[in-house]
Design a protein around this motif. Sequence first.
Motif, short mmCIF file in Angstrom:
data_model
loop_
_atom_site.label_atom_id
_atom_site.label_comp_id
_atom_site.label_asym_id
_atom_site.label_seq_id
_atom_site.Cartn_x
_atom_site.Cartn_y
_atom_site.Cartn_z
N LEU A 216 0.82 -1.21 0.00
CA LEU A 216 0.00 0.00 0.00
C LEU A 216 0.86 1.26 0.00
O LEU A 216 0.54 2.25 -0.67
CB LEU A 216 -0.92 0.00 1.22
CG LEU A 216 -2.16 -0.89 1.16
CD1 LEU A 216 -2.94 -0.80 2.46
CD2 LEU A 216 -3.05 -0.50 -0.01
N SER A 217 1.96 1.22 0.76
CA SER A 217 2.85 2.37 0.80
C SER A 217 3.44 2.65 -0.57
O SER A 217 3.52 3.81 -1.01
CB SER A 217 3.97 2.11 1.82
OG SER A 217 4.90 3.18 1.84
N THR A 235 -8.08 -4.72 -1.85
CA THR A 235 -9.39 -4.10 -1.63
C THR A 235 -10.46 -5.13 -1.26
O THR A 235 -11.52 -4.75 -0.74
CB THR A 235 -9.83 -3.33 -2.89
OG1 THR A 235 -9.81 -4.23 -4.02
CG2 THR A 235 -8.90 -2.17 -3.17
N ASP A 236 -10.18 -6.41 -1.53
CA ASP A 236 -11.16 -7.45 -1.22
C ASP A 236 -10.99 -8.00 0.20
O ASP A 236 -11.75 -8.88 0.61
CB ASP A 236 -11.03 -8.59 -2.23
CG ASP A 236 -9.62 -9.16 -2.29
OD1 ASP A 236 -8.68 -8.46 -1.84
OD2 ASP A 236 -9.45 -10.28 -2.80
N ARG A 237 -10.01 -7.50 0.94
CA ARG A 237 -9.82 -7.97 2.32
C ARG A 237 -10.89 -7.37 3.23
O ARG A 237 -11.36 -6.27 3.00
CB ARG A 237 -8.43 -7.57 2.83
CG ARG A 237 -7.28 -8.25 2.10
CD ARG A 237 -5.95 -7.67 2.53
NE ARG A 237 -5.71 -7.84 3.95
CZ ARG A 237 -4.67 -8.46 4.48
NH1 ARG A 237 -3.76 -9.00 3.68
NH2 ARG A 237 -4.52 -8.55 5.77
N GLY A 238 -11.23 -8.11 4.29
CA GLY A 238 -12.26 -7.64 5.20
C GLY A 238 -11.72 -6.98 6.45
O GLY A 238 -12.49 -6.63 7.34
N ILE A 243 -9.75 -1.98 4.25
CA ILE A 243 -10.39 -0.66 4.30
C ILE A 243 -9.43 0.41 3.78
O ILE A 243 -9.82 1.29 2.99
CB ILE A 243 -10.84 -0.34 5.74
CG1 ILE A 243 -11.93 -1.32 6.18
CG2 ILE A 243 -11.34 1.09 5.85
CD1 ILE A 243 -12.33 -1.18 7.63
N MET A 244 -8.17 0.34 4.22
CA MET A 244 -7.17 1.30 3.74
C MET A 244 -6.99 1.19 2.23
O MET A 244 -6.88 2.21 1.53
CB MET A 244 -5.84 1.06 4.46
CG MET A 244 -5.86 1.39 5.94
SD MET A 244 -4.33 0.89 6.77
CE MET A 244 -3.12 1.83 5.85
N ALA A 249 -7.89 3.30 -3.19
CA ALA A 249 -8.43 3.14 -4.55
C ALA A 249 -9.43 4.26 -4.87
O ALA A 249 -9.44 4.82 -5.98
CB ALA A 249 -9.09 1.77 -4.69
N HIS A 250 -10.28 4.60 -3.89
CA HIS A 250 -11.23 5.70 -4.08
C HIS A 250 -10.49 7.02 -4.27
O HIS A 250 -10.86 7.84 -5.14
CB HIS A 250 -12.16 5.77 -2.88
CG HIS A 250 -13.13 6.92 -2.94
ND1 HIS A 250 -14.19 6.95 -3.82
CD2 HIS A 250 -13.18 8.08 -2.22
CE1 HIS A 250 -14.86 8.08 -3.66
NE2 HIS A 250 -14.27 8.78 -2.69
#
Length: 335
Positions: A216-217, A235-238, A243-244, A249-250
């Motif tokens: 992510l970094s 993004t598919d992780r719960g 969430i991060m 992505a948004h």
Amino acid sequence: MTSPAMPQSSLYARIKETLSSLSLSAKLAVLIAAGFLATFAVSFLLITANVRAMGLDFQSQNETLVASFLAEQIRLPLQHKDAERLENIYKPVAEKDRSLIQIDVVHVSGEHIAQYASGDNVPEGLQKLLDEALTNGEQVHHSSGNMNMVAVPVTSEDGETMLGAAGFVWGNGSFLNAQISEIKKSVAISALGALLGIAVIVYVISRVVVHPIQTLSNAMQTVSEQNYEIEISGTDRGDEIGIMAAQLAHFRDTLAKEKQLEAERQEESALRRKLFLRLGEGMSHLAAGRTDCPISVDEFASLDRNHVEICEDFNNVLVNLRDVLSTIVSTAESD
């Protein structure tokens, strides 16, 4: 006299600064290792204390049983003051039990019939216990440090006649050392197993938590460089990492849309400037009497309706002016 200057940063601040410079996986490893060491130290101290107390209590019970057994065996030799037979009874026991460091057999008359000592370090106080056992006719115990002393009265078979007393001293230092040595071995093996477990935990955490965060970094760094084509994984992780990732992505999509809108605005602005240039050129041509310079409406169709109408109005003006000029010319020629 001036006092020495205080250091700018305390030890706590330096430790905090050092920890802050470590990677996330290194911080997790340090925290887990520190927790393990603290737990290990406390557990070792508690286990050692408990085993020491339990070991001494168990050893004391065994020693009392041995003392009672030997007191039964030496009844007849003590009654006849047979020192040789007494030695033949207790010597094998003393040779087998290295912690038995002193034996003293006293006749009821006060005469010491047989004595045994395994070394020069013989504790004092056994004679006092023997006197108490002879006087009270009861078994007497006394513990001092790693020493355990037992004095047992020896009576005739009917239990009515006092024959004497037997005193025994055990030094349990070697016993405790052996117990602690076994504890250390067990704890060392457990510590190795725990360290392997910690290594596995750190590896799993690194794969499950640290690696996705590093990914992510890197993605955030790429987005900050205005590269909005990157794919955001996770993004598919719960969990919180998911969430991060979804928020990133948004954020990427928002920035990409803003960039696209900005490009469209710049393109529209450039197209408007081009339209105004065309209008200026057209007006110049009109001033020169040319009516054959219409503006292509299709070229500026992407602009709003007002700008398209400007193109259409200009072209209509050209057409009307051309018609007027044509009419004037025709009228002039007919005259």
